[in-house]
Design an enzyme around this catalytic site. Structure first.
Site, PDB file in Angstrom:
ATOM      1  N   GLU A  68      -2.525  -9.022   0.627  1.00 24.29           N
ATOM      2  CA  GLU A  68      -3.746  -8.928   0.997  1.00 24.29           C
ATOM      3  C   GLU A  68      -4.835  -8.902  -0.163  1.00 24.29           C
ATOM      4  O   GLU A  68      -5.674  -9.638  -0.048  1.00 24.29           O
ATOM      5  CB  GLU A  68      -4.119  -7.793   1.893  1.00 24.29           C
ATOM      6  N   ALA A 120       0.752  -1.283  -0.011  1.00 24.58           N
ATOM      7  CA  ALA A 120      -0.184   0.028   0.088  1.00 24.58           C
ATOM      8  C   ALA A 120       0.816   1.201   0.018  1.00 24.58           C
ATOM      9  O   ALA A 120       2.145   1.204   0.299  1.00 24.58           O
ATOM     10  CB  ALA A 120      -0.877  -0.037   1.336  1.00 24.58           C
ATOM     11  N   GLU A 132       4.391  -5.405   7.132  1.00 18.86           N
ATOM     12  CA  GLU A 132       3.634  -4.164   7.761  1.00 18.86           C
ATOM     13  C   GLU A 132       4.433  -4.012   9.196  1.00 18.86           C
ATOM     14  O   GLU A 132       4.617  -2.863   9.804  1.00 18.86           O
ATOM     15  CB  GLU A 132       2.016  -4.258   7.828  1.00 18.86           C
ATOM     16  N   GLY A 192      -0.271  -4.901   1.225  1.00 19.83           N
ATOM     17  CA  GLY A 192      -1.492  -4.805   0.649  1.00 19.83           C
ATOM     18  C   GLY A 192      -1.643  -5.826  -0.721  1.00 19.83           C
ATOM     19  O   GLY A 192      -2.798  -6.059  -1.025  1.00 19.83           O
TER      20      GLY A 192
END
Lengths: 480, 763
Positions: B152, B103, B174, B149
């Site tokens: 994910e 992300a 993360e 991300g």
């Protein structure tokens, strides 16, 4: 990265245009050829060179190539090689004592007969004064055996005048491979040999562990990359976008042509072999034309579950042996022989053993043509080693790609793909079988016999080999 | 050579986040007027009945999951769901080395409150949940980094196919940025790979290679990378991946391919065990214990991750999602996260060569001295394809060095990151020799001989006699000033300092030292070589102790003082590790080597005088005299035995310490004060280096301190620490200690200015 992208982008339209043009060219070419085959043959010059001895193939034979684990399964490699030698003696009637040298190619060595050429020659009754050695270069071992007498490093046996008469051949027995004790076990056994006292022996034995008994199988993978050849072939086919259907179709063609050649008695290099304790073997047993539907049912053998290389479109494990009588032309004529063909220029090439493992023919073909001063159009009979359908078709595409020639081979233009109607017309390794060490002689004899039968002048033999190597040779028909 | 052995966690940190290239890209030409317009990040085409969605963020090497990309993706998915023509979809990146690298960190940085971040997380959760529930199967075709991300997103798809390439790595890093996977990752991963593996991934941030991911069940199929064919290898591989993904997408739509994965026996047993609530509770407890032990409570993210996973598993999905988004918001606002994200940015900066391309690329390298450092430098060079000569004075010394290089490579074979063939091929790049043969081809010589100025002068003269004119001479030293070494050079513009940290193959930092005479091209060349060797690089000016050694020295002086005041080495170690240093201060002295520490302390003490006072040098002198040189001699503050992990105190040190004891000052001797006495001296000296322009930027100061010296990563480095803690508070502390001890604590002018103007190093 962007530069690569734009680069290919610029190249794409032109490449595809080329591809189009060239897919048309062989067609037009071939129709011309069909119109006047005889005329063309006559206009070509021979490749004889001043001050170089002409080298001829008097004849060559092979015992039938059999699926491994069938009739030859209880034999040893030198048995097969001996059978091929006997067959050659019988076919040519050459007096054993005139043979100056014997060379055999083999890949997976039986450790008991590591110089299998010598063991087979002695057994076949050749003079014990005739030296013999064994060479290995993976699937082109027999080619290496043949060319050793030409001039690999400038001092070939015949070319240099050291010898006049040579027997070259190859053998492979895949029904039995050396399976070894593990390194730990071997070490213990060797140490035991050296141990002098009972105490030393006992202390060594006490170190024994059960896992010492795990056997060590011969590597099926490429040593440098740890990749099996089938896996590499599947990736190669994918790189060149060769579909499963194309591969199956090509394999089917190979089997059909081999069957036809067998039925019509064209495979004249095959000599019968009476296997001790078994029936006499008279023909290759791997030729099995099937149907596309049946082939489509097979699951991929290497890249699972979506790969394209299957058991049906790969060459199979084969037992077999071959042998050829090669002479200086003057000697052959003096002995009253009518040779079958000249062995002309040849090259060996090598490239990246990972991603281009099986592209040997692509690299070797333009080089050998250049060396001989010929073009693809001059060739009347192509005999390529078929390791996998996907490999043959990938080679075709690579040979037919200007982009590939420019970016990977350092050539200005492509050499072009061989026209299919001149290609492996009597079957190939996919159908006839592929005893690694013996295939090279089969290719040369097929080219020579086809030229005699079909009336052409030049044949081109090419093959790929493990280690990312390749070979090509020009065979010229002996004038009738 | 100021370094430590056990800064493994740092290395891991950098490894993972290196691939998480954040891009500062913000779409300018995006218009939301019509969904039918050509999109910026995503385009899609239809192959028969399969929609192929291609992600390709413009002007960037990587795809980052930012707002524009997300909204375009949802638009496309909505079209696909609405279309009658489409029965399945393939999601693929057009960039060869990157699926989605994560992300957009700036998206989080732009948020002011936890609630805003929570909202971001919830939007992501909703999007991925929709994707997960898609009635048309979506296949993620992964080539290159698939992180954060990106992963994910991939695990929300129905099926995953990855290229079995070294560049293809999957992971949720993360935690290394002090946050958690906030788009459903904490909920989906345990379902997908099992609770233990999911914890491992999320708590370590570990990168997982494609073949391992297949075994774990993280991806369903692997695709081998292709060689050259009808197109360049990378391009064709992506095309091939797409072709395979399309066949699988069709198969899934036709229900010919099952989504159920056949599990191995171990896997089935684990998942059975995890079905028992009692076992689960034990796992949570065990993992939490381990995390507490390792982080010493300094990093909030891992604990929250455990908490969120637990909530999801025990109280259901809804609660899990809610908890994930809330905790994500809370974490994003923490100091630790800001510090870690700052480090990440700093690291990206220190991975660039701001001096431009050198005129001549270094291809032939020569290393003088096959000691620990020399061999280490050779090791990180040969595996990058540099032709390297390793020269030593003796055959035994050389043999030891060659063996070190071989062992380093062979360890990689054991870990299966190299094949034995590749090892041999790489090892072939190394030439060991005792003479100067071949130096006429060298583009750079790095000397790593013993730290003695006369010896360094001798080799410099010898080398200059044989090397070509363009060749750079680099000196690996931790404290000898480079201009002093260069003083005997005929070509001082080609002389530079390259300070590696031990062990070279583990420590990420390279400190490059330029003198006033060093040319820009020489610097560019040194940085280029360092980057090739995989280092994070800071470039500092010459001066006693440069930057890193100079910062460490006053802290070490304080360490001695504290030991003299009667605080035991074990207690001191626990205080320093409790503050976030990966290695305790007393252990650090042992690891560095007491003789080296003494040497440095003497040199810098002479150069800086009072500011480096505090502890008595006598302690180190006596230790050296007794042969307590630290780990290398088997005895230092601790006793070291081969193969024994637990360390015992060296009882013979008691008398030494007793002889030098001074009485502590009670007003500044609380545990916290002891910690701050150490750190504040470090920070003060770092600020001094910036003030004196030894350092060019605070970012380099932070990177140097964290990656070279093990400054607590959770504090983000000395400068970030001042920003987050408050310059005024630091100055106040320093003044309090100054009152008690004297000038070594006098805050430097820059800190005072920062405090009075209420300024920050990072804006």
């Amino acid at each position: 990265m962007t530069s690569i992208l734009t680069y290919t982008f610029k190249n794409l339209p032109s490449t595809s245009a080329w591809a189009l043009r060239f897919s048309l060219r062989p067609l037009s070419c071939s129709s011309q050829l069909r119109a006047a085959p005889a005329a063309q043959t006559n206009t070509k010059k021979t490749l004889a060179k001043p001050n170089v001895r002409n080298i001829v193939v008097v004849d060559g034979v092979r015992i039938p190539f059999l699926l491994s684990g069938t009739s030859y399964k209880d034999l040893m490699p030198h048995d097969l090689a001996r059978a091929a030698l006997s067959g050659l003696l019988h076919r040519t009637n050459v007096p054993k004592e005139v043979v100056d040298y014997i060379i055999f190619g083999t890949v997976i060595q039986e450790v008991k007969t590591s110089n299998v050429a010598r063991e087979a020659a002695l057994g076949a009754g050749f003079s014990d004064k005739t030296p013999a050695h064994t060479v290995t270069m993976a699937c082109i071992s027999a080619n290496q055996a043949m060319t050793t007498d030409l001039c690999p490093v400038g001092v070939g046996l015949i070319a240099s005048g050291q010898s006049d008469v040579i027997v070259a051949g190859g053998v492979e027995l895949m029904s039995d491979v050396p399976i070894r004790h593990s390194r730990k076990m071997r070490k213990m056994m060797l140490d035991l040999n050296k141990a002098k006292t009972l105490g030393q022996r006992l202390s060594l034995i006490s170190k024994f562990r059960l896992n010492f008994l795990t056997p060590e199988l011969p590597a099926v993978a490429e040593f440098s990359t740890s990749e099996t050849m089938g896996h590499s072939a599947d990736r190669l086919a994918a790189s060149f976008a060769v579909s499963r259907l194309e591969q199956d179709e090509y394999a089917l063609r190979s089997h059909r042509l081999a069957k036809k050649a067998q039925d019509e008695g064209l495979l004249s290099d095959v000599v019968p072999f009476k296997v001790p304790g078994k029936e006499t073997v008279t023909k290759d047993n791997g030729i099995r034309p099937s149907s596309l539907e049946q082939m489509a049912k097979l699951k991929p053998a290497f890249v699972k579950p979506y790969g394209t290389v299957t058991a049906a479109n790969s060459s199979f494990l084969t037992d077999g042996a071959s042998a050829m009588l090669i002479m200086a032309e003057d000697k052959a004529l003096a002995m009253g022989y009518k040779p079958k063909a000249y062995l002309r220029d040849f090259v060996y090439v090598s490239q990246d053993p990972k991603d281009q493992l099986l592209l040997g023919p692509t690299y070797a073909t333009p080089k050998v043509l250049e060396k001989a001063g010929l073009t693809l159009k001059d060739i009347d009979a192509f005999e390529f080693h078929e390791a996998f359908s996907g490999q043959i078709l990938a080679n075709f595409k690579a040979m037919d790609s200007d982009w590939f020639a420019q970016n990977y081979m350092g050539r200005k233009t492509k050499v072009g793909a061989p026209p299919l109607e001149k290609f492996n017309n009597w079957g190939g390794s996919l159908s006839l079988g592929h005893p690694f060490g013996a295939t090279g002689c089969r290719l040369v004899m097929a080219a020579a016999n086809r030229l005699r039968k079909e009336g052409g002048q030049f044949g081109l033999v090419a093959a790929c080999a493990a280690g990312g190597q390749g070979h090509a040779m020009i065979v010229e028909a002996y004038p009738k | 050579m100021v370094a430590s052995r056990a800064i493994g966690c740092l290395r891991r940190f950098t490894n993972a986040s290196r691939t998480l290239h954040c891009s500062g890209y913000i779409s300018r030409n995006f218009t939301s007027s019509s969904a039918l317009l050509a999109r910026t990040h995503i385009n899609y085409g239809i192959k028969e009945d399969v929609a192929v969605i291609r992600i390709n963020s413009p002007n960037s090497k990587v795809n980052t999951l930012n707002k524009e990309l997300q909204s375009e993706f949802m638009e496309v998915m909505n079209e696909i769901w609405a279309s009658d023509q489409v029965r399945s979809a393939v999601l693929i990146s057009s960039k060869p080395g990157c699926f989605i690298a994560g992300a957009d960190i700036n998206m989080i940085a732009a948020c002011k409150t936890p609630q805003e971040v929570t909202r971001l997380s919830q939007e992501g959760q909703k999007m991925f949940e929709k994707l997960e529930k898609s009635n048309k199967p979506v296949v993620a075709a992964i080539s290159g980094s698939c992180l954060g991300g990106g992963l994910e997103l991939a695990i929300s798809c129905q099926y995953r196919i990855a290229t079995k390439d070294k560049k293809t790595v999957l992971g949720v890093p993360e935690v290394l940025l002090g946050i958690l996977p906030g788009a459903g990752g904490t909920q989906r991963l345990p379902q997908m790979v099992g609770i233990p593996a999911a914890f491992d991934m999320m708590l370590t941030g570990r990168n997982i290679r494609a073949d391992r991911a297949k075994k774990m069940g993280l991806v369903d199929q692997l695709v081998e990378p292709l060689g050259p064919g009808i197109k360049p290898p990378e391009e064709r591989t992506i095309e091939y991946l797409e072709e395979i993904a399309v066949t699988f997408a069709k198969g899934l739509a036709d229900k010919k391919i099952s989504l159920k994965r056949s599990k191995g026996l171990m896997e089935r047993l684990t998942s059975y065990a995890m079905g028992i609530p009692f076992v689960r509770q034990q796992v949570y407890k065990k993992v939490e214990e381990q995390v507490r032990k390792q982080t010493k409570g300094l990093y909030p993210a891992p604990l929250k991750i455990i908490d969120v996973v637990k909530t999801g598993l025990e109280e259901g999905k809804e609660a899990g999602y809610l908890s994930e988004s809330q905790k994500f918001g809370e974490l994003a606002m923490t100091r630790e996260s800001k510090a870690l994200i700052g480090l990440y940015h700093g690291q990206v900066l220190c991975k660039k060569n701001k001096f431009g391309m050198p005129q001549k690329e270094v291809k032939h390298l020569a290393v003088l001295g096959a000691g620990l450092m020399g061999a280490g430098i050779a090791q990180v060079s040969v595996d990058k394809g540099l032709q390297t000569i390793l020269k030593d004075a003796t055959l035994t010394g050389l043999g030891r060095g060659q063996q070190q290089v071989f062992k380093g490579l062979n360890d990689k074979v054991k870990k299966k990151t190299l094949t034995s063939f590749e090892r041999d091929f790489i090892f072939n790049n190394l030439t060991g020799q005792l003479d100067y043969q071949g130096f006429e081809k060298a583009d750079m010589v790095i000397e790593a001989v013993f730290e003695d100025i006369n010896l360094k002068h001798k080799v410099l003269k010898e080398v200059e006699a044989v090397i070509p004119a363009h060749c750079v001479f680099a000196s690996n030293t931790s404290a000898l000033p480079i201009n002093e070494i260069a003083s005997v050079s005929k070509r001082p513009e080609k002389v530079i300092g390259m300070h590696y940290f031990s062990p070279v193959d583990k420590m990420q930092l390279l400190e490059i030292i330029t003198t006033e005479k060093t040319s820009k091209d020489t610097t560019a060349s040194a940085v280029a070589v360092g980057l090739k060797q995989g280092k994070v690089i800071i470039v500092v000016k010459d001066g006693p102790g440069f930057y890193t050694t100079r910062c460490l020295a006053p802290m070490m002086s304080e360490v001695i003082r504290i030991l003299q005041e009667g605080v035991g080495p074990k207690k001191l170690d626990s205080l320093t590790t409790g503050f976030g240093f990966p290695v305790g201060a007393a252990t650090l002295v042992d690891e560095v080597g007491v003789d080296v520490a003494k040497h440095v302390a003497e040199d810098l003490g002479k150069a800086f005088g009072e500011r480096f006072a505090g502890g008595s040098l006598e302690l180190l002198k006596q230790m050296v005299a007794k042969g307590f040189l630290g780990r290398k001699s088997g005895k230092g503050f601790y006793v070291y035995k081969e193969g024994v992990k637990s360390k015992d105190l060296n009882s013979e040190m008691d008398s030494v310490l007793a002889g030098l004891q001074v009485s502590p000052k009670p007003e500044v001797s609380s545990d916290e004060d002891i910690q701050y006495r150490l750190v504040s001296r470090f920070v003060n000296e770092a600020a001094m280096c910036l003030q004196e322009e030894i350092l060019a930027t605070p970012a380099e100061g932070d990177i140097g301190a964290v990656f070279g010296l093990g400054f607590p990563p959770c504090l983000g480095g000395p400068f970030r620490f001042v920003d987050l803690y408050g310059a005024q508070k630091i100055v106040d502390r320093l003044k309090r200690y100054e009152a008690a001890y004297g000038k070594q604590f006098t805050p430097c002018q820059l800190l005072i200015d920062q405090a009075s103007a209420n300024k920050k190093f990072y804006q």
